[in-house]
Design a protein around this motif. Structure first.
Motif, PDB file in Angstrom:
ATOM      1  N   GLU A  79     -24.547  -4.770 -19.257  1.00 24.42           N
ATOM      2  CA  GLU A  79     -25.486  -4.025 -20.025  1.00 24.42           C
ATOM      3  C   GLU A  79     -26.860  -4.996 -20.462  1.00 24.42           C
ATOM      4  O   GLU A  79     -27.982  -4.699 -20.408  1.00 24.42           O
ATOM      5  CB  GLU A  79     -24.883  -3.284 -21.165  1.00 24.42           C
ATOM      6  CG  GLU A  79     -25.752  -2.661 -22.245  1.00 24.42           C
ATOM      7  CD  GLU A  79     -26.618  -1.334 -21.599  1.00 24.42           C
ATOM      8  OE1 GLU A  79     -27.348  -0.792 -22.359  1.00 24.42           O
ATOM      9  OE2 GLU A  79     -26.698  -1.049 -20.446  1.00 24.42           O
ATOM     10  N   ARG A  82     -29.171  -5.218 -17.625  1.00 30.14           N
ATOM     11  CA  ARG A  82     -29.948  -4.023 -17.481  1.00 30.14           C
ATOM     12  C   ARG A  82     -31.128  -4.001 -18.392  1.00 30.14           C
ATOM     13  O   ARG A  82     -32.315  -3.564 -18.079  1.00 30.14           O
ATOM     14  CB  ARG A  82     -29.219  -2.662 -17.757  1.00 30.14           C
ATOM     15  CG  ARG A  82     -29.880  -1.492 -17.385  1.00 30.14           C
ATOM     16  CD  ARG A  82     -28.943  -0.260 -18.113  1.00 30.14           C
ATOM     17  NE  ARG A  82     -28.907  -0.163 -19.363  1.00 30.14           N
ATOM     18  CZ  ARG A  82     -29.820   0.188 -20.452  1.00 30.14           C
ATOM     19  NH1 ARG A  82     -31.077   0.602 -20.022  1.00 30.14           N
ATOM     20  NH2 ARG A  82     -29.765   0.162 -21.523  1.00 30.14           N
ATOM     21  N   GLU A  88     -34.358   1.700 -17.222  1.00 27.13           N
ATOM     22  CA  GLU A  88     -33.677   2.913 -18.020  1.00 27.13           C
ATOM     23  C   GLU A  88     -32.336   3.366 -17.391  1.00 27.13           C
ATOM     24  O   GLU A  88     -31.323   3.651 -17.915  1.00 27.13           O
ATOM     25  CB  GLU A  88     -34.584   4.153 -17.786  1.00 27.13           C
ATOM     26  CG  GLU A  88     -34.162   5.377 -18.649  1.00 27.13           C
ATOM     27  CD  GLU A  88     -34.127   5.144 -20.027  1.00 27.13           C
ATOM     28  OE1 GLU A  88     -33.298   5.784 -20.671  1.00 27.13           O
ATOM     29  OE2 GLU A  88     -34.606   4.392 -20.660  1.00 27.13           O
ATOM     30  N   ARG A  89     -32.284   3.294 -16.002  1.00 29.34           N
ATOM     31  CA  ARG A  89     -30.925   3.513 -15.463  1.00 29.34           C
ATOM     32  C   ARG A  89     -31.112   2.615 -14.123  1.00 29.34           C
ATOM     33  O   ARG A  89     -32.117   2.035 -13.726  1.00 29.34           O
ATOM     34  CB  ARG A  89     -30.802   4.925 -14.783  1.00 29.34           C
ATOM     35  CG  ARG A  89     -30.785   5.987 -15.982  1.00 29.34           C
ATOM     36  CD  ARG A  89     -30.305   7.230 -15.272  1.00 29.34           C
ATOM     37  NE  ARG A  89     -31.118   7.854 -14.299  1.00 29.34           N
ATOM     38  CZ  ARG A  89     -31.023   8.721 -13.486  1.00 29.34           C
ATOM     39  NH1 ARG A  89     -29.795   9.333 -13.505  1.00 29.34           N
ATOM     40  NH2 ARG A  89     -31.860   9.361 -12.660  1.00 29.34           N
ATOM     41  N   TYR A 109     -20.935   3.578 -20.244  1.00 25.16           N
ATOM     42  CA  TYR A 109     -22.460   3.606 -20.058  1.00 25.16           C
ATOM     43  C   TYR A 109     -22.816   4.550 -18.925  1.00 25.16           C
ATOM     44  O   TYR A 109     -23.630   4.436 -17.856  1.00 25.16           O
ATOM     45  CB  TYR A 109     -23.249   2.552 -19.976  1.00 25.16           C
ATOM     46  CG  TYR A 109     -23.275   1.562 -21.103  1.00 25.16           C
ATOM     47  CD1 TYR A 109     -23.933   1.498 -22.231  1.00 25.16           C
ATOM     48  CD2 TYR A 109     -22.537   0.439 -20.986  1.00 25.16           C
ATOM     49  CE1 TYR A 109     -23.925   0.935 -23.248  1.00 25.16           C
ATOM     50  CE2 TYR A 109     -22.383  -0.449 -22.126  1.00 25.16           C
ATOM     51  CZ  TYR A 109     -22.908  -0.214 -23.216  1.00 25.16           C
ATOM     52  OH  TYR A 109     -23.055  -1.256 -24.305  1.00 25.16           O
ATOM     53  N   GLU A 111     -24.720   6.981 -18.563  1.00 24.10           N
ATOM     54  CA  GLU A 111     -25.920   7.594 -18.371  1.00 24.10           C
ATOM     55  C   GLU A 111     -26.857   6.572 -18.051  1.00 24.10           C
ATOM     56  O   GLU A 111     -28.066   6.600 -17.659  1.00 24.10           O
ATOM     57  CB  GLU A 111     -26.432   8.072 -19.612  1.00 24.10           C
ATOM     58  CG  GLU A 111     -26.689   6.892 -20.769  1.00 24.10           C
ATOM     59  CD  GLU A 111     -25.449   6.303 -21.417  1.00 24.10           C
ATOM     60  OE1 GLU A 111     -25.540   5.507 -22.213  1.00 24.10           O
ATOM     61  OE2 GLU A 111     -24.409   6.791 -21.106  1.00 24.10           O
ATOM     62  N   ARG A 112     -26.606   5.316 -18.055  1.00 21.11           N
ATOM     63  CA  ARG A 112     -27.254   4.061 -17.309  1.00 21.11           C
ATOM     64  C   ARG A 112     -27.249   3.662 -15.726  1.00 21.11           C
ATOM     65  O   ARG A 112     -27.852   2.964 -15.426  1.00 21.11           O
ATOM     66  CB  ARG A 112     -26.903   3.008 -17.997  1.00 21.11           C
ATOM     67  CG  ARG A 112     -27.112   2.911 -19.524  1.00 21.11           C
ATOM     68  CD  ARG A 112     -28.722   3.358 -20.024  1.00 21.11           C
ATOM     69  NE  ARG A 112     -28.743   3.379 -21.410  1.00 21.11           N
ATOM     70  CZ  ARG A 112     -29.898   4.061 -21.879  1.00 21.11           C
ATOM     71  NH1 ARG A 112     -30.836   4.359 -21.170  1.00 21.11           N
ATOM     72  NH2 ARG A 112     -30.093   4.011 -23.287  1.00 21.11           N
TER      73      ARG A 112
END
Length: 289
Positions: A79, A82, A88-89, A109, A111-112
């Motif tokens: 994470e 990222r 964002e993704r 995560y 949604e990522r």
């Protein structure tokens, strides 16, 4: 060599190959430096590969707390990468033991993720280790190979617990035991942090029931790619991994072992590129096998 800081302050390195949209790549081993992945059979001609050296491997720093080598603890590092990349993704690809890390990331995560490719992924996070019989069955497919008579008894001894890991049976992990495979295998010892590998799957690393429940919320398309000649995971075990995701497709690469980009770079690159460009099957539990 770009680097960034993990939440606990450990400096982590990542390596960029190619150009285009970033594709974050998690290595296996467990705890092998990302260099063994190379350019993933030429995948860097289609995407910019962001190859993470997990903490204590490659050019990443050794953490102050060795307990942070545990797989679930490494999710924070993914994470952090990222966030460092400003995505964002992200599209994510993971190989072998890195597949369990990717599954834990997806569970925490969902949604990522834009898309996730699990390449010969070891599904420890789902409570699905490769069995000795699955590995034996795959090994027997190689009975016509000249090295088989010497390799198989040592492999059997290792699987039964009566013998140690022996380099003589390394050919079982490759679809083609050629000079390229030999050179690749010869690098493993120097590229792997054995102490960290011992912690990777330590008690508490995995909660299969919780992970399975969380993965039902992953909306991103998932590709689970298995090697036809790989015993860990076998194509049948890879299918069970795909079943843990709502939108997963299974691809079985003909004749490939545990490192499919070495066995047929063109097939591998074509299939993975098609998936990340949205040209995969994308219809739930699809399969190429």
């Amino acid at each position: 060599m770009p680097d960034f800081s993990a939440p606990d302050g450990t400096r982590l390195a990542h390596h960029l190959r190619g150009s285009g949209e970033p594709l974050v790549v998690l290595p296996g081993g467990p705890m092998r430096a990302s260099g063994y992945l190379g350019d993933l059979g030429g995948l860097d001609a289609h995407r910019q590969l962001v190859l993470l050296d997990l903490r204590g491997t490659g050019q990443s720093a050794v953490p102050a707390d060795p307990a942070t080598y545990r797989c679930d603890r490494l999710v924070d590092d993914v994470e952090a990468l990222r966030l460092h990349l400003g995505l964002e993704r992200m599209d994510l690809l993971a190989h072998s033991a890195g597949g369990s890390l990717a599954m834990l990331y997806a569970a925490r995560y969902p949604e990522r993720l834009s898309r996730l490719a699990l390449i010969t992924a070891t599904p420890w996070a789902l409570g699905l280790p490769a069995t000795a019989e699955q590995r034996r069955a795959a090994a027997r497919l190689r009975a016509s190979e000249p090295w088989f008579p010497q390799a198989f008894p040592a492999f059997e001894a290792w699987l039964s617990g009566s013998g140690d890991f022996d380099p003589v049976f390394l050919p079982f992990f490759y679809g083609r035991w050629d000079d390229t495979a030999r050179a690749h295998a010869d690098r493993e010892e120097d590229e792997t942090n054995d102490d960290a590998a011992d912690v990777y799957g330590a008690d508490g690393a995995y909660d299969p029931a919780a992970t399975r429940a969380a993965l039902t919320r992953v909306a991103a398309p998932v590709l689970v790619l298995a090697g036809e000649a790989d015993g860990g995971p076998s194509p049948a075990l890879a299918r069970r991994t795909a079943e843990a995701f709502p939108k997963a497709e299974l691809a079985v690469q003909p004749g490939a072992g545990h490192y499919p980009w070495l066995d047929d770079a063109e097939w591998f690159t074509r299939r993975v590129t098609a998936f990340f460009s949205g040209q995969g099957q994308g219809q739930g539990q699809g399969s190429d096998d």
